[in-house]
Enzyme design. Sequence first.
Site, PDB file in Angstrom:
ATOM      1  CB  ALA A  64      -0.935   0.010   1.217  1.00  0.00           C
ATOM      2  NE  ARG A 114      14.584   6.062  -0.125  1.00  0.00           N
ATOM      3  CZ  ARG A 114      15.231   5.100   0.533  1.00  0.00           C
ATOM      4  NH1 ARG A 114      14.664   4.537   1.599  1.00  0.00           N
ATOM      5  NH2 ARG A 114      16.418   4.715   0.157  1.00  0.00           N
ATOM      6  CB  ALA A 142      23.045  -9.307 -47.804  1.00  0.00           C
ATOM      7  CG  ASN A 145       5.611  -7.768 -41.498  1.00  0.00           C
ATOM      8  OD1 ASN A 145       6.126  -6.717 -41.823  1.00  0.00           O
ATOM      9  ND2 ASN A 145       5.628  -8.209 -40.256  1.00  0.00           N
ATOM     10  CE1 TYR A 146       0.060  -2.676 -39.691  1.00  0.00           C
ATOM     11  CE2 TYR A 146       1.787  -1.011 -39.743  1.00  0.00           C
ATOM     12  CZ  TYR A 146       0.517  -1.416 -39.354  1.00  0.00           C
ATOM     13  OH  TYR A 146      -0.284  -0.564 -38.623  1.00  0.00           O
ATOM     14  NE  ARG A 180      17.656  -8.005 -60.865  1.00  0.00           N
ATOM     15  CZ  ARG A 180      18.691  -8.806 -61.161  1.00  0.00           C
ATOM     16  NH1 ARG A 180      19.215  -8.782 -62.381  1.00  0.00           N
ATOM     17  NH2 ARG A 180      19.199  -9.584 -60.231  1.00  0.00           N
TER      18      ARG A 180
END
Length: 453
Positions: free
Chosen positions: A11, A16, A365, A371-372, A425
Site C-alpha cells: 500500500a 523514493r 543480404a 508484412n504490414y 527489375r
Amino acid sequence: MHDFAAIILAAGKGTRMKSDLHKVLHPIAGRPMLGHLMAAVDQLGAARQVVVVGAGRDQIEQAVEGRAETCLQEPQLGTGHAVQQAETLLDGFDGDALVLYGDVPFVRAETMRAMLERLNEPDAPAVVVLGFEPDDPLAYGRVIADDDGAIIKMVEYKDADEGERACHLCNSGLMAAKAGDLFALLARVGNDNAQGEYYLPDIVNIAIADGRVCAVVITDDPDEVAGINSRSELARVEARWQAVRRERAMADGATLIAPDTVFFSWDTQIGRDVTIEPHVVFGPGVSVADHVHIKAYCHIEGATIASGASVGPFARLRPGAVMEEGSFVGNFVEMKKAVLGKGAKASHLSYIGDATVGAGANIGAGTITCNYDGYFKYQTHIGERAFIGSNSALVAPVNIGPDAIVAAGSTVSRDVAAGELRMVRAEQLMKPGWADRFHDTMKKKKEGSKREK
C-alpha cells in the site's frame, strides 16, 4: 503443511522511486518484484493470497487479477493497520497467515515453509518472526531471543538501550501466525507513538506479555530480506540476481565469455554446451537448446532456439522467433513471429517477420518481408531450399515455392512456383559516353563558378 493465507503489503506510496509506476511493479530480470514474491508463494500452494493496496491501487489490482484478492488500506496508519485490512476477506479462514512485503521480493519458498513449520511445532508459538543478521545492523529493529530461538523482546532501534543495540539479530518484518491469533492480537495494538501508527511488531510483545511463546526463524542469507525503496537499491538487487543466474548458467554447462556483460531474464532457459559471447541480453520467454552459439551484441526475447543454431553478432530475435536445428542468423538480422527452418540461414542485414522459411533456404543480404500495409499483418512462406537474392522485398501475402530462386533486387508481390526463377527489375539502359560527357560539363561549370568569385 496446514492451509495458509499470504498477506502481502503493497500500500505504500514508494515516493523514493520517483515513478508513476508503483514501486512493487518495477521489474527485476524482466518480472515485477511483486511477481517474484507471488511465484515463491505459489510454490507452497497458498490457499489464499491477499494483497493490501493503497497508492496506485489500480495498477496493482490489474497486475494481480486472477491470482490474488485485494483490499484497500486508506488511510495508511502503519503496518499493523495494513494487515488488519485483510481481516474481512479472511473472515472464517482458520489456517495460518504469512505476512509478506511486496518490496521484499526474494524471500525463498523454503524460508516461508520454515516459518510455517515452526508455527506448528508442539510449543505452538503465537507469532513466528523472520530474523536476519546483517554485517551492519544499522537502525533495524532488534529481536532479543534466547539460545532456543524464543523471543524475549522486540525493540525498535530508537527505543533500544546500548546492550540491545549490540544484538545483531534484526527484524525483517515478515511474520507468521494463526489467522485467528493474528487478528485478535492486532485488535489490541495501540498507536501511542510518535507517528500515531499501528505497528505490526507490537503483536509479539503483546503475546509475550500474555505468557505465550513467540519464536524467531533466522535466514542464512540477509540479502533474501532486502527491501527495495529506490532506483539504486533496485539496481543493486538486479545485479545480485544476475550474478547468481550467471553462475548457475555456467554450473549447468554454458560458457559465458564475459559473464558480467550477459543479462538473463527470470525465465531464461539455457542448455548445455551453449556459448554466449559478450553483451547479450535475454528478455522474457527465451529457450535455448544445447550446442547453440550466441555471438556478441544480440538481443533475444520470446524466442526458441534449437540445437546447433547460431545467432549474431548484432542480431535481434523478437517474440515468436523460432530457429530450428542448425539454422543461422548473422549480423543485423531481425526476426519476429517467424520460423527459420532446419539449416536455413539469413546471414546479413535482413528482416524476417510473420514468415516461415523452409529447411535449407537461403535469405540474401538486405532481404525484407514486407508484412504490414498500415492496417494488417500478412504472412510470407518460403519453401525448402529456396534462394532469395540480395536486396529483395517480399510483399506479403506471398508464397515462394521449394527450390525457387528470387533474383537479387526483386520486389515480389505474387506467388513464385516451385523451381521457378522470378526476376522483377526495371529495364536496364545503357548510354555509352554519357557519364564522360556529364563529368566534363560539371567540371566546366565548377571552374566557371570559381572564376566568378
